[in-house]
Write a protein that holds these residues in place. Structure first.
Motif, PDB file in Angstrom:
ATOM      1  N   ASN A 137       0.482  -1.284   0.029  1.00 14.81           N
ATOM      2  CA  ASN A 137       0.120  -0.190   0.204  1.00 14.81           C
ATOM      3  C   ASN A 137       0.760   1.204  -0.069  1.00 14.81           C
ATOM      4  O   ASN A 137       0.654   2.425  -0.590  1.00 14.81           O
ATOM      5  CB  ASN A 137      -1.242   0.178   1.704  1.00 14.81           C
ATOM      6  CG  ASN A 137      -1.825   0.793   1.026  1.00 14.81           C
ATOM      7  OD1 ASN A 137      -2.765   0.940   0.071  1.00 14.81           O
ATOM      8  ND2 ASN A 137      -2.257   1.703   2.631  1.00 14.81           N
ATOM      9  N   ASP A 170       1.198   3.734  -2.512  1.00  9.00           N
ATOM     10  CA  ASP A 170       0.285   5.338  -2.479  1.00  9.00           C
ATOM     11  C   ASP A 170       2.173   6.368  -2.316  1.00  9.00           C
ATOM     12  O   ASP A 170       1.341   7.536  -1.749  1.00  9.00           O
ATOM     13  CB  ASP A 170       0.495   5.539  -1.019  1.00  9.00           C
ATOM     14  CG  ASP A 170      -1.171   4.215  -0.664  1.00  9.00           C
ATOM     15  OD1 ASP A 170      -2.174   4.534  -2.101  1.00  9.00           O
ATOM     16  OD2 ASP A 170      -1.758   4.866  -0.235  1.00  9.00           O
ATOM     17  N   THR A 224       0.530   9.916  -3.642  1.00  8.91           N
ATOM     18  CA  THR A 224      -1.151  10.664  -3.005  1.00  8.91           C
ATOM     19  C   THR A 224      -0.034  10.906  -1.661  1.00  8.91           C
ATOM     20  O   THR A 224      -0.571  12.283  -0.592  1.00  8.91           O
ATOM     21  CB  THR A 224      -2.037   9.570  -2.547  1.00  8.91           C
ATOM     22  OG1 THR A 224      -1.856   9.185  -4.010  1.00  8.91           O
ATOM     23  CG2 THR A 224      -3.180   9.704  -1.543  1.00  8.91           C
ATOM     24  N   ASP A 225       0.947   9.966  -0.883  1.00  8.90           N
ATOM     25  CA  ASP A 225       1.932  10.529   0.129  1.00  8.90           C
ATOM     26  C   ASP A 225       1.853  11.567   0.165  1.00  8.90           C
ATOM     27  O   ASP A 225       2.050  12.417   1.068  1.00  8.90           O
ATOM     28  CB  ASP A 225       1.921   9.759   0.941  1.00  8.90           C
ATOM     29  CG  ASP A 225       1.567   8.326   1.846  1.00  8.90           C
ATOM     30  OD1 ASP A 225       0.183   8.569   1.778  1.00  8.90           O
ATOM     31  OD2 ASP A 225       1.477   7.033   1.487  1.00  8.90           O
ATOM     32  N   ASP A 243      -5.809  12.088  -2.774  1.00  9.87           N
ATOM     33  CA  ASP A 243      -6.329  10.957  -3.203  1.00  9.87           C
ATOM     34  C   ASP A 243      -7.465  11.362  -4.930  1.00  9.87           C
ATOM     35  O   ASP A 243      -7.399  11.160  -5.741  1.00  9.87           O
ATOM     36  CB  ASP A 243      -7.775  10.554  -2.410  1.00  9.87           C
ATOM     37  CG  ASP A 243      -7.427   9.677  -1.085  1.00  9.87           C
ATOM     38  OD1 ASP A 243      -6.370   9.743  -1.011  1.00  9.87           O
ATOM     39  OD2 ASP A 243      -8.225   9.448  -0.085  1.00  9.87           O
ATOM     40  N   SER A 257      -4.786  12.310  -7.544  1.00  7.39           N
ATOM     41  CA  SER A 257      -4.143  10.876  -7.105  1.00  7.39           C
ATOM     42  C   SER A 257      -4.976  10.318  -8.723  1.00  7.39           C
ATOM     43  O   SER A 257      -4.771   9.098  -9.074  1.00  7.39           O
ATOM     44  CB  SER A 257      -3.920  10.193  -6.701  1.00  7.39           C
ATOM     45  OG  SER A 257      -2.463  10.063  -6.058  1.00  7.39           O
TER      46      SER A 257
END
Length: 307
Positions: free
Chosen positions: A60, A64, A67-68, A204, A207
């Motif tokens: 994950n 991600d 996004t992160d 989010d 993304s």
């Protein structure tokens, strides 16, 4: 320290605690209860579960990165502190450990087909990270189901193989209690996943994900969460009134440490606006889940005191 962040050590600790509490405190204090796994074998089950869950967190984090980097840059591990290649190696190692132990335990209890459980869970976590989490509510449901299943798997490996005609009623009752806790874990985690989506909404969106707050907006999603919170509150009140009303210490515990925080969450979610507020509310739900699971300790101690 970076490795611990990569695998979300606190979440894994809670998962392990849930399983250990049921085996060593609840099951072990039941009169004449036969278990399929010895203590050391059950610890292997916990290691297998935690390893596969940790692998899920690693994949994950790999998926991600973008996004992160936008929503929580201070928490970025992959690509910043650990290379993507190293992260994939860690992911593979964790899954090999988890599935390997799963095969071993499945043969120990003479249920070799049960090994498929570990493969399916590992594959589901991979599909979630790469595809499902981008779909409206699907990812939230999958994650919540897997959290609930981490409780159910205790019964599958510890109770079911030791069930026979003479103890079927006792095993059925204990398994039903496990399912009650699994349902509670599913509902609380599902609500928390939506709160986390609100918190991570900006990242989010950039993304290209389709979470509930992106589709209907932050304010409307907060109201949806507000409405959903009445479900665990109503179920908890019903459960306490039906099953715990005559066990005073357990009832007081449930009201003070589970119901009260839920009511606090209910009040706060209605007016929450900032990312900091949603992060705080996410933590409240994590504590609700922890105290909810630990209620089995209070129940067990009360049973021993009245024995």
């Amino acid at each position: 320290m970076n490795f611990l962040k990569l695998i979300r050590f606190q979440n894994l600790l809670m998962l392990a605690l849930m399983q250990l509490v049921f085996h060593f405190l609840f099951f072990k204090n039941q009169t004449d209860l036969i278990l399929a796994l010895a203590n050391w074998q059950f610890i292997l089950l916990v290691i297998a579960t935690v390893s596969i869950a940790a692998g899920g967190y690693v994949i994950n984090n790999i998926m991600d990165q973008e996004t992160d980097a936008f929503s929580k840059p201070k928490d970025v591990i992959v690509g910043k502190h650990i290379s993507e290649g190293m992260a994939y190696n860690i992911y593979a190692a964790l899954n090999i450990i988890g599935v390997g132990i799963g095969f071993y335990l499945s043969n120990i209890i003479e249920k070799p087909s049960f090994a498929a459980v570990f493969i399916v869970v590992a594959a589901t976590l991979y599909i979630y990270a790469t595809n499902l989490k981008q779909n409206l509510l699907v990812g939230n449901i999958i994650v919540s189901l897997l959290v609930a299943f981490s409780i159910v798997i205790v019964g599958i490996f510890d109770l079911y193989p030791a069930t026979y005609d003479g103890n079927r009623e006792q095993m059925g009752l204990i398994f039903s209690i496990l399912l009650d806790y699994a349902l509670f874990a599913f509902i609380i985690n599902f609500i928390r996943e939506i709160v986390k989506d609100i918190e991570d909404m900006d990242g989010d969106y950039n993304s290209g994900m389709s979470t509930l707050p992106i589709i209907i907006g932050k304010e409307r999603t907060s109201k949806v969460v507000f409405a959903l919170t009445f479900i665990p509150i109503a179920l908890l009140i019903f459960y306490v009134n039906t099953n715990l009303s005559e066990i005073q210490w357990v009832m007081y515990y449930a009201l003070l440490f589970v119901l009260a925080p839920l009511l606090y969450f209910l009040i706060k979610i209605w007016s929450a606006k900032s990312k900091k507020e949603f992060n705080h509310l996410s933590l409240i739900l994590k504590l609700v889940m922890l105290f909810g699971i630990l209620s089995i300790v209070v129940i067990t101690l009360n049973m021993k005191g009245n024995a």
